[in-house]
Enzyme design. Structure first.
Site, PDB file in Angstrom:
ATOM      1  CD  GLU A 177      18.156  31.480 -28.840  1.00  0.00           C
ATOM      2  OE1 GLU A 177      19.386  31.478 -28.562  1.00  0.00           O
ATOM      3  OE2 GLU A 177      17.713  31.717 -29.960  1.00  0.00           O
ATOM      4  CB  CYS A 182      20.933  31.207 -32.136  1.00  0.00           C
ATOM      5  SG  CYS A 182      19.212  30.739 -32.279  1.00  0.00           S
TER       6      CYS A 182
END
Length: 523
Positions: free
Chosen positions: A285, A319
């Site tokens: 990710e 994020c």
């Protein structure tokens, strides 16, 4: 039946928030009593020291010495890989029900120690108490949700049709072997535990490298896994620099795969390395540049709250944080006026204080980046709120910066493109809804996205056309952040991820296993 831990919500529903704060304050006292100790790595179940250590300080106040941390080398990583390889012969064929049992015990241990662990999170990465307890809750949720997924799917063993009357066939998902787990600083409990559990519960063994900013939380989790009954060598903890530990995990032929959360550049470098040598699995990710669209029919109060929380929660160091907002021209002034006012009034300071919303950045590198980005913004745009570092009184000993809103930048300015990982929001306006969708999608990233609108047709078009893995409509609790395990699988599209399957969802565990078709002739 799995249900989210949701500690703070439960205290609020029972109207016992005072107890929540009391327990956190007591945990802070306990944690402070442990400051300054020397930590170890965990290899093959043994505590491993190094001749050299580094002084580990808190971003809250760099005068606070949290502990002395070992400096691991590639040699330590190789020893950990060897230990993981040896025990895989047994762990890989251990009944999945036993693996579930151990993971559930670990979850219970964490739940009993959640305030202590949350206090460590606050001291190590600067999260306020609400964000810190949520981090621990999510770690518990991952352990329990993945246990339930294994149970529900019978260890991912499926009876197939018989090709012939005298044959019986089944599909069996089996572990690959050793996984390197490379974790980030921003969710040192949740992401660290989630990635590790994904590998362990499916029968793999792990060599984990935590962020250099949060090694103590990782060490605590290693101890908890051991206490829960995980065999020595199944989970190994190696602490050190990425160019040594990470490089060894990536290049070592005995490592089957890497599960990683971090920057796109590092993730892409791994993928390139794997392509040039023996192919390895990469579950990564890799960040985001997450947009929110505010339409002319939006509930402005809800849109402001949703954007505010998504942008400035944990000082923008997620994020999934909102990084850019596209506002319809008709509501631009009203939306920005309210957002700026609320942003200027956000409580900023020591995250250990109960009223603090915005705490410090995690390290000096982020502190410098913030100043660089503010300087760049001043050349082409207008700072509507924030834009300065805070260094009065004790704040000068930490990495404190103001939550910042920037308007007026060209729509293709680099600050609309780069992932900054600091509390900076870029805003601009639009006229046609199709243009807003295009602007939102005009990014190499595709992690999260949000919209505020009252028009069903705009909701449908947004859901049909937005290029992101996690999307929210009219979510004022947070416009782009806060995915819950078992509710909102979390994974990115485009440059935000490598697999297209999200953590905390029904397809994640199968990434750690390979299928074997088994047929037995029965005469």
């Amino acid at each position: 039946m799995f249900s989210s831990e949701h500690t703070l919500l439960k205290f609020m529903m029972e109207k016992t928030e005072g107890q929540f704060h009391d327990r956190y304050e007591k945990a802070l006292e306990q944690v402070r009593s442990e400051f300054g100790r020397t930590y170890t790595m965990i290899i093959g179940g043994s505590e491993v020291t190094t001749a050299a250590t580094v002084v580990h300080t808190s971003p809250i106040d760099t005068r606070i010495v949290l502990g002395h941390i070992p400096v691991g080398s590639a040699s330590h990583a190789r020893k950990a890989i060897a230990a993981a390889k040896k025990v895989f012969e047994r762990w890989g064929v251990t009944d999945y029900k036993e693996r579930i049992r151990i993971c559930r015990i670990a979850a219970d241990i964490i739940a009993n120690r959640k305030f202590e662990l949350a206090a460590w999170v606050s001291y190590e990465n600067g999260k306020n108490r609400y964000e810190a307890i949520a981090d621990i809750d999510e770690a518990i949720d991952f352990l329990r949700y993945y246990s339930e997924e294994m149970e529900k799917n019978n260890g991912f063993e499926t009876i197939m049709k018989s090709a012939y009357p005298n044959e019986k066939s089944k599909s069996v998902m089996k572990p690959y072997g050793i996984w390197g787990v490379i974790a980030p600083f921003n969710f040192p409990a949740a992401i660290f535990a989630g990635m590790s559990t994904g590998a362990i519960i499916t029968g793999n063994t792990v060599v984990a490298k935590p962020s250099s900013n949060t090694p103590i939380v990782a060490w605590k989790f290693a101890q908890i896994f051991k206490q829960a009954g995980l065999p020595d060598g199944v989970f190994n903890l190696v602490i050190g620099a990425g160019d040594k530990i990470g490089k060894e995990l990536v290049s070592n032929k005995d490592v089957a795969g890497i599960v990683f959360t971090g920057s796109r550049d590092v993730g892409f470098h791994m993928a390139k390395e794997f392509a040039n040598t023996r192919p390895k699995l990469l579950i990564a990710e890799l960040g985001g540049k997450n947009p929110v669209i505010v339409t002319d029919t939006a509930d402005i109060d809800k849109a402001v709250d949703g954007v505010l929380k998504a942008t400035f929660g944990y000082s923008g160091q997620k994020c999934s944080a909102c990084a850019r907002v596209y506002i319809h021209k008709k509501v631009r002034d009203e939306f920005l006026s309210r957002l700026v006012e609320k942003t200027k009034n956000l409580p900023l300071g020591n995250p250990l204080d109960s009223n603090t919303f915005v705490g410090p950045l995690a390290n000096e590198e982020a502190y410098r980046k913030y100043q660089k980005y503010i300087k760049a913004a001043g050349k082409n745009g207008k700072v509507l709120a924030g834009g300065t570092i805070r260094n009065e009184d004790d704040l000068k000993y930490g990495y404190y910066v103001e939550p910042t809103i920037i308007d007026g930048l060209p729509k293709r300015h680099r600050l609309f493109k780069e992932e900054m990982f600091v509390p900076i929001l870029c805003t601009t306006d639009y006229e046609k809804f199709d243009d807003a969708i295009k602007l939102a999608n005009d990014s190499e990233y595709g992690l999260t996205a949000g919209i505020f609108t009252r028009k069903d047709e705009e909701v449908k078009k947004f859901l049909d056309c937005i290029e992101a893995g996690v999307v929210y409509v009219n979510r004022y609790a947070s416009a782009t952040t806060g995915a819950m395990v078992g509710c909102q699988p979390f994974g990115g599209w485009k440059d935000s991820g490598t697999t297209g399957k999200g953590t905390g969802g029904p397809h994640y565990l199968t990434e750690f296993m390979r299928e074997q078709s088994q047929t037995i002739v029965v005469d």
